[in-house]
Design a protein around this motif. Structure first.
Motif, PDB file in Angstrom:
ATOM      1  N   LYS A 162     -19.663  26.673 -35.631  1.00 56.74           N
ATOM      2  CA  LYS A 162     -19.738  25.552 -36.573  1.00 56.74           C
ATOM      3  C   LYS A 162     -19.015  24.327 -36.028  1.00 56.74           C
ATOM      4  N   LEU A 163     -17.842  24.529 -35.459  1.00 55.81           N
ATOM      5  CA  LEU A 163     -17.084  23.416 -34.900  1.00 55.81           C
ATOM      6  C   LEU A 163     -17.872  22.737 -33.780  1.00 55.81           C
ATOM      7  N   PHE A 164     -18.445  23.526 -32.899  1.00 55.92           N
ATOM      8  CA  PHE A 164     -19.228  22.962 -31.798  1.00 55.92           C
ATOM      9  C   PHE A 164     -20.464  22.245 -32.334  1.00 55.92           C
TER      10      PHE A 164
ATOM     11  N   ILE B 235     -15.308  19.720 -23.865  1.00 52.96           N
ATOM     12  CA  ILE B 235     -14.327  20.816 -23.894  1.00 52.96           C
ATOM     13  C   ILE B 235     -14.864  21.990 -24.706  1.00 52.96           C
ATOM     14  N   LEU B 236     -15.433  21.685 -25.877  1.00 48.70           N
ATOM     15  CA  LEU B 236     -15.988  22.764 -26.702  1.00 48.70           C
ATOM     16  C   LEU B 236     -17.192  23.423 -26.032  1.00 48.70           C
ATOM     17  N   ALA B 237     -17.968  22.655 -25.283  1.00 45.03           N
ATOM     18  CA  ALA B 237     -19.098  23.242 -24.556  1.00 45.03           C
ATOM     19  C   ALA B 237     -18.602  24.243 -23.519  1.00 45.03           C
ATOM     20  N   VAL B 238     -17.535  23.892 -22.811  1.00 46.27           N
ATOM     21  CA  VAL B 238     -16.958  24.818 -21.822  1.00 46.27           C
ATOM     22  C   VAL B 238     -16.464  26.085 -22.522  1.00 46.27           C
ATOM     23  N   LEU B 239     -15.681  25.902 -23.579  1.00 43.65           N
ATOM     24  CA  LEU B 239     -15.136  27.059 -24.301  1.00 43.65           C
ATOM     25  C   LEU B 239     -16.240  27.912 -24.916  1.00 43.65           C
ATOM     26  N   PHE B 240     -17.258  27.250 -25.473  1.00 43.77           N
ATOM     27  CA  PHE B 240     -18.356  27.979 -26.105  1.00 43.77           C
ATOM     28  C   PHE B 240     -19.161  28.763 -25.066  1.00 43.77           C
ATOM     29  N   CYS B 241     -19.409  28.161 -23.918  1.00 45.20           N
ATOM     30  CA  CYS B 241     -20.133  28.869 -22.854  1.00 45.20           C
ATOM     31  C   CYS B 241     -19.334  30.058 -22.344  1.00 45.20           C
ATOM     32  N   MET B 242     -18.034  29.903 -22.265  1.00 44.92           N
ATOM     33  CA  MET B 242     -17.204  31.024 -21.832  1.00 44.92           C
ATOM     34  C   MET B 242     -17.212  32.130 -22.884  1.00 44.92           C
TER      35      MET B 242
END
Length: 94
Positions: free
Chosen positions: A3-5, A52-59
């Protein structure tokens, strides 16, 4: 995290459209630079948050580098983050 992303993607897309659809014409056509300052700050913050959220979400989802690159390139294109939200994020929420 999803949701945040998703919210950040939509907010980043809106700020992009505001910056180039309203802020730039006000600055360069009508010589009113002030709105561009605030819209620019908001867009810059949202762009950084999106990446930043894209990196974290992909991880978190164990997505490939290719998918991250798609997410990143979408942030550089008008309406790109709206496409990402519809194509990649909404199906995960269902």
């Amino acid at each position: 995290m999803l949701k945040l992303f998703s919210y950040t993607a939509i907010a980043e897309g809106i700020s992009y459209l505001l910056l180039f659809g309203i802020g730039m014409p006000l600055k360069y056509i009508f010589k009113i630079p002030e709105p561009n300052i605030y819209i620019g700050y908001a867009h810059g913050f949202l762009f950084i948050a999106y990446v930043i959220l894209a990196v974290l979400f992909c991880m978190e989802k164990k997505w490939s580098l290719k998918r991250f690159i798609i997410l990143f390139i979408a942030s550089l294109l008008p309406f790109g983050t709206f496409y990402i939200d519809k194509k990649y994020l909404k199906p995960l929420a269902a």
